[in-house]
Design a protein around this motif. Structure first.
Motif, PDB file in Angstrom:
ATOM      1  N   VAL A   1       0.846  -1.286   0.071  1.00  0.00           N
ATOM      2  CA  VAL A   1      -0.118   0.086   0.137  1.00  0.00           C
ATOM      3  C   VAL A   1       0.737   1.293  -0.079  1.00  0.00           C
ATOM      4  O   VAL A   1       1.965   1.279   0.769  1.00  0.00           O
ATOM      5  N   ASP A   2       0.790   2.144  -0.915  1.00  0.00           N
ATOM      6  CA  ASP A   2       1.353   3.301  -0.955  1.00  0.00           C
ATOM      7  C   ASP A   2       0.592   4.344   0.379  1.00  0.00           C
ATOM      8  O   ASP A   2      -0.433   4.272   0.361  1.00  0.00           O
ATOM      9  N   SER A   3       1.522   5.303   0.836  1.00  0.00           N
ATOM     10  CA  SER A   3       0.948   5.837   1.902  1.00  0.00           C
ATOM     11  C   SER A   3       1.494   7.312   1.587  1.00  0.00           C
ATOM     12  O   SER A   3       2.520   7.791   0.792  1.00  0.00           O
ATOM     13  N   THR A   4       0.452   8.141   1.787  1.00  0.00           N
ATOM     14  CA  THR A   4       0.811   9.862   1.751  1.00  0.00           C
ATOM     15  C   THR A   4       1.509  10.221   2.838  1.00  0.00           C
ATOM     16  O   THR A   4       1.859  11.468   3.123  1.00  0.00           O
ATOM     17  N   LYS A   5       1.789   9.358   3.985  1.00  0.00           N
ATOM     18  CA  LYS A   5       2.448   9.912   5.092  1.00  0.00           C
ATOM     19  C   LYS A   5       3.859   9.931   5.114  1.00  0.00           C
ATOM     20  O   LYS A   5       4.454   9.293   3.968  1.00  0.00           O
ATOM     21  N   SER A   6       4.729  10.534   5.918  1.00  0.00           N
ATOM     22  CA  SER A   6       6.088  10.410   6.019  1.00  0.00           C
ATOM     23  C   SER A   6       6.598   9.105   6.184  1.00  0.00           C
ATOM     24  O   SER A   6       5.866   8.295   6.826  1.00  0.00           O
ATOM     25  N   PHE A   7       7.685   8.603   5.992  1.00  0.00           N
ATOM     26  CA  PHE A   7       8.118   7.393   6.683  1.00  0.00           C
ATOM     27  C   PHE A   7       8.033   7.404   8.134  1.00  0.00           C
ATOM     28  O   PHE A   7       7.697   6.419   8.479  1.00  0.00           O
TER      29      PHE A   7
ATOM     30  N   ALA B   1       5.389   4.845  12.950  1.00  0.00           N
ATOM     31  CA  ALA B   1       4.798   5.108  14.284  1.00  0.00           C
ATOM     32  C   ALA B   1       3.504   4.751  14.130  1.00  0.00           C
ATOM     33  O   ALA B   1       3.005   3.970  15.039  1.00  0.00           O
ATOM     34  N   ASP B   2       2.857   5.034  12.956  1.00  0.00           N
ATOM     35  CA  ASP B   2       1.537   4.688  13.142  1.00  0.00           C
ATOM     36  C   ASP B   2       1.156   3.097  12.758  1.00  0.00           C
ATOM     37  O   ASP B   2       0.311   2.688  13.194  1.00  0.00           O
ATOM     38  N   LEU B   3       2.147   2.382  12.386  1.00  0.00           N
ATOM     39  CA  LEU B   3       2.111   0.902  12.073  1.00  0.00           C
ATOM     40  C   LEU B   3       2.295   0.249  13.649  1.00  0.00           C
ATOM     41  O   LEU B   3       1.688  -0.464  13.793  1.00  0.00           O
TER      42      LEU B   3
ATOM     43  N   GLN C   1       8.551   7.731  -2.287  1.00  0.00           N
ATOM     44  CA  GLN C   1       7.028   7.235  -1.796  1.00  0.00           C
ATOM     45  C   GLN C   1       7.302   6.278  -0.793  1.00  0.00           C
ATOM     46  O   GLN C   1       7.995   5.331  -0.686  1.00  0.00           O
ATOM     47  N   THR C   2       6.587   6.704   0.229  1.00  0.00           N
ATOM     48  CA  THR C   2       6.464   5.844   1.443  1.00  0.00           C
ATOM     49  C   THR C   2       5.590   4.642   1.030  1.00  0.00           C
ATOM     50  O   THR C   2       4.227   5.072   0.449  1.00  0.00           O
ATOM     51  N   ARG C   3       5.987   3.409   1.398  1.00  0.00           N
ATOM     52  CA  ARG C   3       5.050   2.091   1.284  1.00  0.00           C
ATOM     53  C   ARG C   3       4.891   1.305   2.266  1.00  0.00           C
ATOM     54  O   ARG C   3       6.043   1.304   3.107  1.00  0.00           O
ATOM     55  N   ILE C   4       4.033   0.612   2.561  1.00  0.00           N
ATOM     56  CA  ILE C   4       3.873  -0.389   3.749  1.00  0.00           C
ATOM     57  C   ILE C   4       3.538  -1.896   3.207  1.00  0.00           C
ATOM     58  O   ILE C   4       2.502  -1.762   2.230  1.00  0.00           O
ATOM     59  N   GLY C   5       4.334  -2.870   3.549  1.00  0.00           N
ATOM     60  CA  GLY C   5       3.918  -4.099   2.810  1.00  0.00           C
ATOM     61  C   GLY C   5       4.278  -5.005   3.450  1.00  0.00           C
ATOM     62  O   GLY C   5       5.128  -5.294   4.589  1.00  0.00           O
TER      63      GLY C   5
END
Length: 127
Positions: free
Chosen positions: A5-11, A16-18, A87-91
């Motif tokens: 998932v691409d995120s609009t948040k900073s790394f 921190a949110d994860l 781009q910040t990504r989470i996966g």
């Protein structure tokens, strides 16, 4: 095989949110590997950021191990927060296909599906 998932948040904000989301879903954060910092500390040029979160739900892990002790090598689950070209990504690697390649146990498939649903939700909420 991957869930990304691409995120609009900073790394830093996504990381921190994860972490907060993992805890809210009753999983634990066992360790966070800061791969970017580790590489740079060893003198390797690495422009991106990358943190790998080892996460675990003890009850689900116990079910996996009861099915086949060799599956300890597939635990804990890992969720990554990283940057790629700005781009910040989470996966993660999806638990269902990964464990499905390692075992044909139908009860294990059910556990993998539950864990995958929970970790996808964590990623979506953190993004």
């Amino acid at each position: 095989m991957y869930y990304l998932v691409d995120s609009t948040k900073s790394f830093d904000q996504a990381a921190a949110d994860l972490e907060a989301t993992v805890v809210a879903h009753k999983f634990g954060v066992l360790h966070v590997h800061d791969l970017g910092a580790t590489l740079r500390s060893k003198g390797v040029e690495f422009a991106e950021q990358c943190k790998v979160f080892e996460v675990c739900n003890p009850a689900q892990a116990a079910k996996v191990l009861a099915s086949d002790m060799r599956l300890n090598m597939a635990l804990p689950c890992r969720i990554s927060v990283y940057t790629e070209g700005g781009q910040t990504r989470i996966g993660m690697i999806r638990p269902e296909p990964m464990l499905g390649m390692l075992s044909k146990d139908s009860q294990l498939a059910s556990v993998a599906a539950e864990v995958e649903a929970a970790t996808k939700k964590m990623i979506d909420e953190a993004a």
